[in-house]
Scaffold this motif. Sequence first.
Motif, PDB file in Angstrom:
ATOM      1  N   THR A 269      -2.346  -3.299   2.151  1.00 22.57           N
ATOM      2  CA  THR A 269      -1.472  -3.127   3.385  1.00 22.57           C
ATOM      3  C   THR A 269      -0.247  -4.037   2.984  1.00 22.57           C
ATOM      4  N   LEU A 270       0.655  -3.423   4.109  1.00 21.87           N
ATOM      5  CA  LEU A 270       2.138  -3.825   3.620  1.00 21.87           C
ATOM      6  C   LEU A 270       2.851  -4.466   5.464  1.00 21.87           C
ATOM      7  N   ARG A 271       2.763  -5.384   5.555  1.00 17.87           N
ATOM      8  CA  ARG A 271       3.191  -5.784   6.910  1.00 17.87           C
ATOM      9  C   ARG A 271       4.290  -7.561   6.866  1.00 17.87           C
ATOM     10  N   THR A 272       3.891  -8.269   6.002  1.00 24.69           N
ATOM     11  CA  THR A 272       4.729  -9.662   5.899  1.00 24.69           C
ATOM     12  C   THR A 272       5.572  -9.583   3.989  1.00 24.69           C
ATOM     13  N   LEU A 273       6.121 -11.259   4.668  1.00 28.54           N
ATOM     14  CA  LEU A 273       7.169 -10.970   3.460  1.00 28.54           C
ATOM     15  C   LEU A 273       6.021 -10.763   2.367  1.00 28.54           C
ATOM     16  N   ASP A 274       4.889 -11.743   2.338  1.00 25.70           N
ATOM     17  CA  ASP A 274       3.957 -12.227   0.930  1.00 25.70           C
ATOM     18  C   ASP A 274       3.170 -11.090   0.707  1.00 25.70           C
ATOM     19  N   ASP A 275       3.094  -9.668   1.210  1.00 28.32           N
ATOM     20  CA  ASP A 275       3.115  -8.823   1.298  1.00 28.32           C
ATOM     21  C   ASP A 275       3.657  -8.138   0.328  1.00 28.32           C
ATOM     22  N   ALA A 276       4.490  -8.199   0.933  1.00 22.83           N
ATOM     23  CA  ALA A 276       5.871  -7.499   0.094  1.00 22.83           C
ATOM     24  C   ALA A 276       6.119  -7.721  -1.095  1.00 22.83           C
ATOM     25  N   LEU A 277       6.542  -9.122  -1.016  1.00 25.34           N
ATOM     26  CA  LEU A 277       6.189  -9.418  -2.772  1.00 25.34           C
ATOM     27  C   LEU A 277       5.402  -8.914  -3.283  1.00 25.34           C
ATOM     28  N   ALA A 278       3.868  -9.629  -3.245  1.00 19.26           N
ATOM     29  CA  ALA A 278       2.452  -8.946  -4.090  1.00 19.26           C
ATOM     30  C   ALA A 278       2.906  -7.674  -4.362  1.00 19.26           C
ATOM     31  N   LEU A 279       2.857  -6.857  -3.468  1.00 17.59           N
ATOM     32  CA  LEU A 279       3.444  -5.174  -4.182  1.00 17.59           C
ATOM     33  C   LEU A 279       4.508  -5.669  -5.213  1.00 17.59           C
ATOM     34  N   ARG A 280       5.462  -5.900  -4.670  1.00 18.88           N
ATOM     35  CA  ARG A 280       6.694  -5.412  -6.022  1.00 18.88           C
ATOM     36  C   ARG A 280       6.446  -6.250  -7.271  1.00 18.88           C
ATOM     37  N   GLU A 281       5.269  -7.062  -7.206  1.00 17.37           N
ATOM     38  CA  GLU A 281       5.007  -7.252  -8.636  1.00 17.37           C
ATOM     39  C   GLU A 281       3.829  -6.659  -9.494  1.00 17.37           C
ATOM     40  N   ARG A 282       2.574  -6.440  -8.278  1.00 17.84           N
ATOM     41  CA  ARG A 282       1.914  -4.550  -9.083  1.00 17.84           C
ATOM     42  C   ARG A 282       2.888  -3.808  -9.244  1.00 17.84           C
ATOM     43  N   PHE A 283       3.851  -3.792  -8.357  1.00 20.51           N
ATOM     44  CA  PHE A 283       4.515  -2.034  -8.705  1.00 20.51           C
ATOM     45  C   PHE A 283       5.211  -2.208 -10.378  1.00 20.51           C
ATOM     46  N   ALA A 284       6.190  -3.165 -10.131  1.00 16.10           N
ATOM     47  CA  ALA A 284       6.293  -4.043 -11.425  1.00 16.10           C
ATOM     48  C   ALA A 284       5.441  -3.485 -13.115  1.00 16.10           C
ATOM     49  N   ALA A 285       4.262  -4.278 -12.623  1.00 15.26           N
ATOM     50  CA  ALA A 285       2.837  -4.187 -13.491  1.00 15.26           C
ATOM     51  C   ALA A 285       2.633  -2.875 -14.373  1.00 15.26           C
ATOM     52  N   GLY A 286       3.086  -2.792 -13.607  1.00 15.33           N
ATOM     53  CA  GLY A 286       2.462  -0.335 -14.155  1.00 15.33           C
ATOM     54  C   GLY A 286       1.055  -0.049 -13.104  1.00 15.33           C
ATOM     55  N   GLY A 287       0.810   0.357 -14.422  1.00 13.56           N
ATOM     56  CA  GLY A 287      -0.870   0.854 -13.482  1.00 13.56           C
ATOM     57  C   GLY A 287      -0.702   1.449 -12.394  1.00 13.56           C
ATOM     58  N   PRO A 288      -1.599   2.686 -12.103  1.00 12.77           N
ATOM     59  CA  PRO A 288      -1.121   3.997 -11.065  1.00 12.77           C
ATOM     60  C   PRO A 288      -1.877   3.678 -10.141  1.00 12.77           C
ATOM     61  N   ILE A 289      -0.426   4.262  -8.944  1.00 18.41           N
ATOM     62  CA  ILE A 289      -0.779   3.818  -7.316  1.00 18.41           C
ATOM     63  C   ILE A 289      -0.871   5.094  -6.306  1.00 18.41           C
ATOM     64  N   ALA A 290      -1.872   4.598  -5.857  1.00 19.84           N
ATOM     65  CA  ALA A 290      -2.135   6.055  -5.012  1.00 19.84           C
ATOM     66  C   ALA A 290      -1.794   5.275  -4.009  1.00 19.84           C
ATOM     67  N   VAL A 291      -1.011   6.294  -2.866  1.00 22.95           N
ATOM     68  CA  VAL A 291      -0.683   5.822  -1.311  1.00 22.95           C
ATOM     69  C   VAL A 291      -1.838   6.376  -0.129  1.00 22.95           C
ATOM     70  N   ILE A 292      -2.040   5.748   0.208  1.00 24.76           N
ATOM     71  CA  ILE A 292      -3.101   6.677   1.838  1.00 24.76           C
ATOM     72  C   ILE A 292      -2.093   6.201   2.576  1.00 24.76           C
ATOM     73  N   GLY A 293      -1.584   8.088   3.681  1.00 29.77           N
ATOM     74  CA  GLY A 293      -0.691   7.849   4.298  1.00 29.77           C
ATOM     75  C   GLY A 293       0.638   7.843   3.808  1.00 29.77           C
ATOM     76  N   ALA A 294       1.055   9.520   5.090  1.00 32.03           N
ATOM     77  CA  ALA A 294       1.947   9.791   4.590  1.00 32.03           C
ATOM     78  C   ALA A 294       3.324   9.537   5.972  1.00 32.03           C
ATOM     79  N   GLY A 295       3.222   9.133   6.336  1.00 34.05           N
ATOM     80  CA  GLY A 295       4.083   8.403   7.080  1.00 34.05           C
ATOM     81  C   GLY A 295       5.320   7.696   6.879  1.00 34.05           C
TER      82      GLY A 295
END
Length: 401
Positions: A127-153
């Motif tokens: 999930t994305l709520r905190t600064l640590d969440d955002a940094l962890a997600l950014r690292e995973r995005f940069a590493a590639g691999g398919p991403i699934a986003v659940i929710g279209a809000g």
Amino acid sequence: MANSTESIVIIGASLAGGAAAVALRDGGYQGEITLLGTETHRPYERPPLSKALLLGDADEPDWVGEDGFFDSAVTWLPGTTATAIDTDRHIVVAGAAEYPYQKLIIATGSTPRRLDLPGGDLAGVLTLRTLDDALALRERFAAGGPIAVIGAGWIGCEVAAAARKHGAAVTMIAPEEQPLVRVLGEQVGAVFGDLHREHGVELRLGASVQGFEGDGSISGVRLGDGTVVPAQTVVLGVGAVPNVALAEAAGLDLADGGIAVDPTLRTSEFDVYAIGDIAAHDHPRYPGRVRVEHWANAKDQGAHVAANVLGAEKPYQASPYFFTDQYDLGCEYRGLADPDHDRLVVRGDLAGREFIAFWVRDGVVTAAMNVNDWDHGDALGALVDSGRQVTDDELINGELG
């Protein structure tokens, strides 16, 4: 301004609570301010988490207050979770410690909703709520691999846009027929659907999620039709749950999923206020209660409640406001519309994504959204706040200010 209290405790050290602490000092309060926060970071604003920081355009959020403020101007207790409120004794309990207050401000925010489905606890379901969440997600995005986003809000759309900027393959999955349909309706929601498709997002709309697959770590999302969407990272953007358990245990009145507050943001206990995501506000300008989970509401209510704690006793009357940036689209939204019942009026080029959308009820603009139009924001805010009668021709062809 004369001090109206001797000791103020604030539970919650993100934007709303941090803004309240800053405004109390700016308002001349000289007494003790104790700020309890579960995170170890000093208070910060959340919009950059799903925008500049997640995109890689910034490495830090927008911090609240001047450098050093929370180390010197208040008693800031990072990594501290309040466990009870005793309104009879005017005490906040955190573990074995007790903190007395004359006035209490609750700003406990929300927790991202998880999905109680098979595999929901696999590594990589985030999930994305905190600064640590955002940094962890950014690292995973940069590493590639398919991403699934659940929710279209809003969170789902901004996360998908950020992942695409990093070059990751993205699938957005939601039960609705268009992104953002609950806020914007089908016609404007379709604009965002087309935007994401043009930037390479695969949209699986009208789809349900039945579970998650993987051996320890996520490898796919199983949909209701039996298909599996490959994913090395899943981001859940399926809403948030207001953190009201502490208030409920203390006997405060609840309403509309949050803590019931009067027009001045005071709870059912005279010396206790609630602000931000958790505040179910008896808003003077809207029927029923209003509970808003957006940046401006947290920031503005933090400043407003500080003045009321110091004696102003003024109602909070600001219209809801939020903004988003996705790819080459930027927009601002002011007001509070019901797209299922309000009539949509569009000024400009909907297909070209440069327009203003108005939601109208009984001849009054309940909300307005400027998309890639930066000349009319203040005028739209004034129009929404005015509650005056308007015609479609005025909205489409008239001077907006």
